[in-house]
Design a protein around this motif. Structure first.
Motif, mmCIF file in Angstrom:
data_model
loop_
_atom_site.group_PDB
_atom_site.id
_atom_site.type_symbol
_atom_site.label_atom_id
_atom_site.label_comp_id
_atom_site.label_asym_id
_atom_site.label_seq_id
_atom_site.Cartn_x
_atom_site.Cartn_y
_atom_site.Cartn_z
ATOM 1 N N LEU A 233 35.717 66.540 37.428
ATOM 2 C CA LEU A 233 35.326 65.143 37.233
ATOM 3 C C LEU A 233 34.783 64.900 35.824
ATOM 4 N N SER A 234 34.069 65.898 35.282
ATOM 5 C CA SER A 234 33.511 65.725 33.942
ATOM 6 C C SER A 234 34.594 65.651 32.870
ATOM 7 N N GLU A 235 35.808 66.140 33.196
ATOM 8 C CA GLU A 235 36.908 66.098 32.236
ATOM 9 C C GLU A 235 37.623 64.745 32.256
ATOM 10 N N SER A 236 37.321 63.911 33.233
ATOM 11 C CA SER A 236 37.998 62.618 33.349
ATOM 12 C C SER A 236 37.251 61.557 32.539
ATOM 13 N N GLY A 237 37.815 60.350 32.489
ATOM 14 C CA GLY A 237 37.210 59.292 31.692
ATOM 15 C C GLY A 237 35.997 58.688 32.364
ATOM 16 N N LEU A 238 34.819 59.161 32.032
ATOM 17 C CA LEU A 238 33.578 58.669 32.615
ATOM 18 C C LEU A 238 32.742 57.959 31.559
ATOM 19 N N TYR A 245 25.261 61.626 35.722
ATOM 20 C CA TYR A 245 25.188 61.951 37.141
ATOM 21 C C TYR A 245 25.941 63.250 37.449
ATOM 22 N N VAL A 246 27.143 63.385 36.854
ATOM 23 C CA VAL A 246 27.938 64.587 37.092
ATOM 24 C C VAL A 246 27.216 65.818 36.542
#
Length: 595
Positions: A233-238, A245-246
């Motif tokens: 998830l941290s590799e996605s566009g956040l 949060y991640v």
């Protein structure tokens, strides 16, 4: 000559055997008695050698009996059954002594006195029955000698009450018989009690090991999904808040995993299941990794972090030791130093002992809050921190220094600590780390061996796991390899998939229904051999990472092992190495700490 003497000593004096204490004690008792009887008989015979012409049979028999006694231990500690040996030797010796007494026909003969320790020894070795037979023979001999007392001897020794002598000899023999029998019973009961306690301890230790393995598996498996998906998830566009949060999820999961590792480490050390694995290592590589980790944490707290190699210590000189356990020791000390230092600095110094360059000296010092004398007294106790408020303010389980102390002891090193409240703490560790010659450089892998076998450009990957979340996590973490990924839910499906086509790399879980990963890998290796295929790299990705389990994986044909939760950097590093032709069994550094 030296080997011959050692063998003679072994045959005369049996080595200690914790699994057969009673047998060894009995053999030693018989041996000691025979040697003493033989030496005493020889000495008496030599003292009376001047009477040889007058009493040739008597003195000759005395010499013969002495030689038999001296040679008896060779039979006592020989290769036939112990009970048979004890019966033969015991009754032979006591028979010879009785024969000597009968030939002397004198109640005051030294041989009659030897019957008393003979009764005691045979009772200790053979028990009540054997002792009773020896006692009856001894009393019969005393009675025979008393009945045949010559009149001239009685007249010559008128002051001696031979009836009293007879009673004293018989009562002494009876006393040692009863005492030896009771002592033997007590000794047998004690040995049996020790044996039962040892069996119970072994069972408890085995149950503890199984519990630790199960606990490790049950915690690591869900943590693999939590941390793995958080990393994906941290590799996605956040956005910034989402990344925060991640990161909180990852930090919390990593902290939980570190706590689990500490508990497992301490349990394995106390169960004596944690082994030190000395290998050649480069101190500079180890220190660089530690510097990278802790300098960042120190800078976040506004602390100065320095690392110094003290002359004549060379950072590039290779040494022999366990770099993973040494790193664990330094990691725990540096983590505490950074955690408990509000202002000032944290320093790591690496040197050698002045009078022994094969021992390295590691010093970690800080300008933190320090400890009082009372706090220092319990600083290495497990689950103990300097103050009760410490765990509330700083967190932690209080296991770090306990593990440090026990690891240093396992590596036969020394650990000293000096601290003063409000002025900081200094830990000094000495560890054996002999210098070694520089290793020759490894040849680079050829382009041909580095190329994956899949002609589409990416490697063919098989992921085997009965947990759908774990399959998803591993597939997502392997995306940088740009390979073609296939999935299997158990070992049986994995064998079928590998039989149907060749994969460039296989990731195999261990605990699965129908067929586990170890058995599946064994069958894959057998299939490859029958089909004439090159063996595909198989990586165990599992929560079962105890030391004996890792050894089982290597024996079954695995090429590497990765612990759940899987770290993407280690996953890709091991995968790329195996795809490039590396075939040595690989264990990532983080896992060596857990194994």
């Amino acid at each position: 000559m030296k080997n011959g003497l050692a063998e003679l000593r072994r045959r005369y004096w049996p080595a200690r055997d914790d699994n057969a204490r009673l047998r060894v004690a009995s053999e030693r008792a018989l041996t000691a008695f025979c040697l003493l009887a033989g030496l005493a008989g020889t000495a008496i015979s030599i003292m009376n050698i001047e009477y040889f012409e007058e009493f040739p049979l008597l003195i000759g028999n005395s010499f013969a009996i002495s030689l038999v006694c001296l040679g008896a231990p060779l039979l006592i500690n020989g290769y036939v059954g112990f009970k048979t040996r004890a019966l033969i030797v015991g009754y032979t010796v006591i028979g010879l002594i009785i024969a000597l007494s009968v030939m002397n026909s004198q109640l005051l003969s030294p041989s009659n006195l030897l019957l008393i320790p003979a009764v005691m020894t045979i009772t200790l070795v053979l028990g009540w029955r054997g002792g009773a037979a020896a006692l009856a023979a001894a009393i019969g001999t005393y009675t025979y000698c008393y009945a045949l007392l010559p009149a001239e001897l009685t007249a010559q020794l008128a002051s001696v009450d031979f009836t009293t002598v007879m009673a004293a000899l018989c009562s002494s023999a009876i006393f040692v018989f009863v005492s030896a029998g009771v002592y033997r019973n007590e000794m047998i009961a004690s040995v049996e009690s020790i044996r039962r306690q040892k069996a119970m301890a072994d069972d408890a230790n085995a149950a503890k090991t199984e519990f630790l393995a199960n606990m490790s598996h049950e915690i690591r498996t869900p943590m693999n999904g939590v941390l793995g998906m958080a990393e994906v998830l941290s590799e996605s566009g956040l956005d910034a808040d989402q990344r925060k949060y991640v990161q909180t999820i990852k930090d919390s999961g990593t902290l939980l995993l570190a706590t689990l590792n500490d508990i497992l480490d301490l349990s394995k050390i106390e169960a004596r299941e944690l082994a030190i694995d000395p290998v050649e290592f480069d101190p500079s590589e180890m220190i660089t990794s530690l510097r990278r980790t802790h300098s960042l944490k120190a800078s976040e707290r506004g602390l100065e972090f320095t690392v110094n190699f003290l002359a004549p210590m060379s950072p590039t000189a290779r040494r022999t030791g366990d770099p993973h356990r040494i790193s664990q020791i330094l990691h725990n000390l540096l983590s505490n130093a950074v955690k408990f230092t509000e202002t000032g600095s944290v320093q790591l110094e690496i040197g050698t002992k002045a009078d022994d360059p094969d021992r390295i000296v590691l010093t970690v010092s800080d300008t933190g809050r320090g400890m009082s004398r009372d706090q220092l007294a319990s600083v290495f106790d497990p689950f103990v921190q300097a103050e009760r408020s410490t765990s509330r303010e700083y967190g932690g389980t209080g296991l770090g220094l306990a593990i440090v102390s026990r690891l240093v002891e396992l590596m036969e090193g020394t650990l000293d600590v000096a601290s003063e409240t409000g002025r900081g703490t200094r830990f000094r560790i000495e560890l054996p780390a002999p210098r070694v010659a520089a290793a020759p450089a490894k040849p680079a892998a050829s382009a041909e061996s580095a190329a994956p076998s899949n002609d589409t450009g990416g490697p063919a990957i098989l992921i085997v796991d009965d947990n759908m979340t774990n399959r998803m996590v591993l597939g997502a973490l392997l995306r940088p390899l740009e390979g073609q990924v296939a999935f299997a839910e158990n070992g049986s499906e994995a064998v079928d998939a590998c039989t149907a086509r060749a994969f460039d790399i296989v990731f195999m879980d261990i605990r699965m229904p129908l067929m586990d990963g170890v058995e599946a890998t064994r069958r894959i290796r057998a299939m490859e051999q029958d089909a004439g295929r090159l063996p595909a790299p198989v990586i165990a990705h599992t929560a079962n990472v105890m030391e004996h389990q890792i050894a089982e994986y290597e024996a079954a044909g695995f090429n590497a092992v990765l612990a759940k939760p899987v770290k993407q950097d280690e996953l890709l590093e091991v995968s790329k190495g195996l795809l490039a032709g590396e075939r040595a069994f690989q264990i990532p550094q983080s896992l060596r700490r857990q194994a």
